[in-house]
Design a protein around this motif. Structure first.
Motif, short mmCIF file in Angstrom:
data_model
loop_
_atom_site.label_atom_id
_atom_site.label_comp_id
_atom_site.label_asym_id
_atom_site.label_seq_id
_atom_site.Cartn_x
_atom_site.Cartn_y
_atom_site.Cartn_z
N GLU A 175 0.88 -1.19 -0.09
CA GLU A 175 0.10 -0.15 0.17
C GLU A 175 0.66 1.20 0.07
N GLY A 176 1.70 1.26 -0.76
CA GLY A 176 2.66 2.60 -1.03
C GLY A 176 3.82 2.49 -0.18
N THR A 177 3.83 1.72 0.83
CA THR A 177 5.02 1.54 1.83
C THR A 177 6.11 0.31 1.30
N ALA A 178 7.50 0.83 1.13
CA ALA A 178 8.38 0.11 0.54
C ALA A 178 8.61 -1.10 1.77
N CYS A 179 8.70 -2.33 1.28
CA CYS A 179 9.08 -3.44 2.12
C CYS A 179 10.56 -3.79 2.08
N VAL A 180 11.38 -3.22 2.97
CA VAL A 180 12.82 -3.51 2.83
C VAL A 180 13.26 -4.43 3.93
N PHE A 181 14.06 -5.47 3.64
CA PHE A 181 14.45 -6.72 4.45
C PHE A 181 15.95 -6.83 4.38
N TYR A 182 16.37 -7.19 5.29
CA TYR A 182 17.72 -7.85 5.33
C TYR A 182 17.60 -9.25 4.98
N VAL A 183 18.35 -9.99 4.15
CA VAL A 183 18.19 -11.12 3.56
C VAL A 183 19.35 -12.06 3.91
N ASP A 184 18.83 -13.18 4.73
CA ASP A 184 19.73 -14.30 5.18
C ASP A 184 19.63 -15.54 4.70
N ILE A 185 20.38 -16.07 3.91
CA ILE A 185 20.27 -17.46 2.99
C ILE A 185 21.53 -18.40 3.53
N PHE A 186 20.74 -19.75 3.60
CA PHE A 186 21.51 -20.81 3.65
C PHE A 186 21.21 -21.82 2.56
N PRO A 187 21.85 -21.91 1.48
CA PRO A 187 21.66 -22.62 0.34
C PRO A 187 21.18 -23.89 0.33
#
Length: 364
Positions: A175-187
């Motif tokens: 709804e117009g607000t940016a969804c910004v995340f820190y991404v942490d991945i374990f393949p």
């Protein structure tokens, strides 16, 4: 000793000239590989040697890797048996013409007789693209570890993101607000995203569209695939980081966060596969750019193929390998065919030496 061997070789070659198209005596330990390529093409047979094609080789039976480099790289894994003549046809120009799009910097076509690169498309009772809204999304399984750990986030059919480990990413809006995340991945295991604010740097995106003829072929992204969604045609957003970025910061659930370095990532490898064929394209991307890869797999198959003929027809293969421009016309093997009178003597000597040198190599 060297003079004796040289004399034997010379004698054998000229004996070959007297009857250059005679069928070799059967040998249970060897088979024949004929590599049909445009005249002058560099060929490498792993563990055997490098040659200027087209060429015919007598080899111990077994599996061989044939490579051709140039505008397009071709890798073929073929089996040479003592019962047949294995004919490998490669037309690099046609393969390159079969792969079109924006941003493509290199193409590699792979044919592996013992592999199956296709992955059966699963049709689950749920919609793998369903997204109810808000921030976040679905995390379909994918295993990407190189060049860096990556995963997928799905927010609908037209909003698929290739996420990058250890970065701050803008993954859609709510709804117009940016969804910004820190991404942490374990393949291959799990991945998590943590909402952050005031990020000093978020990974820029490029749009990548992948299609093929025919449709519904398996798609690989940087070596990973997913059996629910990665089939042609498909579009996704991919990271487009033009240079290393240092000391990015943000505030998250646990407070202040610092990423010492986010490495440059401006190329992605896109694979399109059908059965034992895999066509890989390296695509260079820039922030905000639109890129595409289209593979005409039927055209690739016509330009990269394996045929087998009875062993007794090997003489016709040797004849074809010494013709003036063999790659511009199809092979028509005929054991009763009469040798052309305008063949070049030097070409015949070269072809005979190629065959005999391999016989001597393994005899010694």
């Amino acid at each position: 000793m060297r003079r004796t061997i040289a004399g034997i070789l010379l004698g054998l070659i000229f004996m070959g000239l007297l009857a250059p198209f005679a069928t070799p005596s059967p040998d249970n330990g060897t088979g024949f590989l004929f590599v049909d390529v445009p005249q002058g093409t560099q060929i490498t047979v792993s563990g055997v040697g490098s040659y200027i094609g087209p060429t015919a080789l007598e080899l111990p039976y077994g599996r061989y890797t044939v490579k051709v480099t140039g505008d397009v790289e071709v890798v073929a894994e073929v089996f040479v048996s003592p019962d047949n003549v294995t004919i490998l046809r490669i037309d690099p120009r046609t393969i390159r013409e079969a792969v079109t799009g924006e941003g493509i910097t290199s193409v590699r076509a792979i044919l592996n007789e013992s592999a199956n690169y296709s992955r059966e498309k699963l049709n689950p009772p749920f919609d793998p693209f369903f997204f109810p809204g808000g921030c976040g999304g679905n995390f379909p399984y994918i295993n990407i570890s190189k060049p860096y750990p990556m995963s997928l986030l799905v927010r609908g059919k037209d909003e698929i993101y290739l996420t990058l480990n250890g970065t701050f990413m803008h993954l859609g809006d709510d709804e117009g607000t940016a969804c910004v995340f820190y991404v942490d991945i374990f393949p291959g295991e799990r991945n998590t995203i943590v909402f952050v604010r005031n990020a000093t740097y978020t990974v820029p995106w490029a749009r990548l569209e992948v299609s093929s003829e025919p449709k519904d072929l398996t798609v690989y992204i940087n070596g990973g695939y997913n059996r629910y969604i990665l089939y042609t045609p498909v579009g996704l957003y991919v990271p487009a980081i033009p240079q290393d970025v240092y000391n990015s910061t943000a505030y998250g659930f646990y407070g202040y966060m610092l990423i010492p370095v986010i490495h440059r990532l401006n190329t992605h490898t896109v694979g399109v596969a059908e059965d034992n064929y895999l066509v890989e394209s390296v695509v260079r991307v820039s922030p905000g750019g639109n890129y595409s890869v289209h593979v005409d797999m039927e055209k690739v198959k016509l330009a990269l193929m394996v045929e087998r003929k009875p062993r007794e027809e090997v003489s016709a293969v040797m004849r074809y390998s010494t013709s003036e421009n063999p790659a511009e016309k199809p092979v028509e093997l005929n054991v009763n065919s009469i040798a052309s009178q305008d063949f070049a003597v030097s070409d015949t000597v070269a072809a005979a030496f190629t065959r005999l040198s391999h016989g001597l190599e393994f005899a010694l």
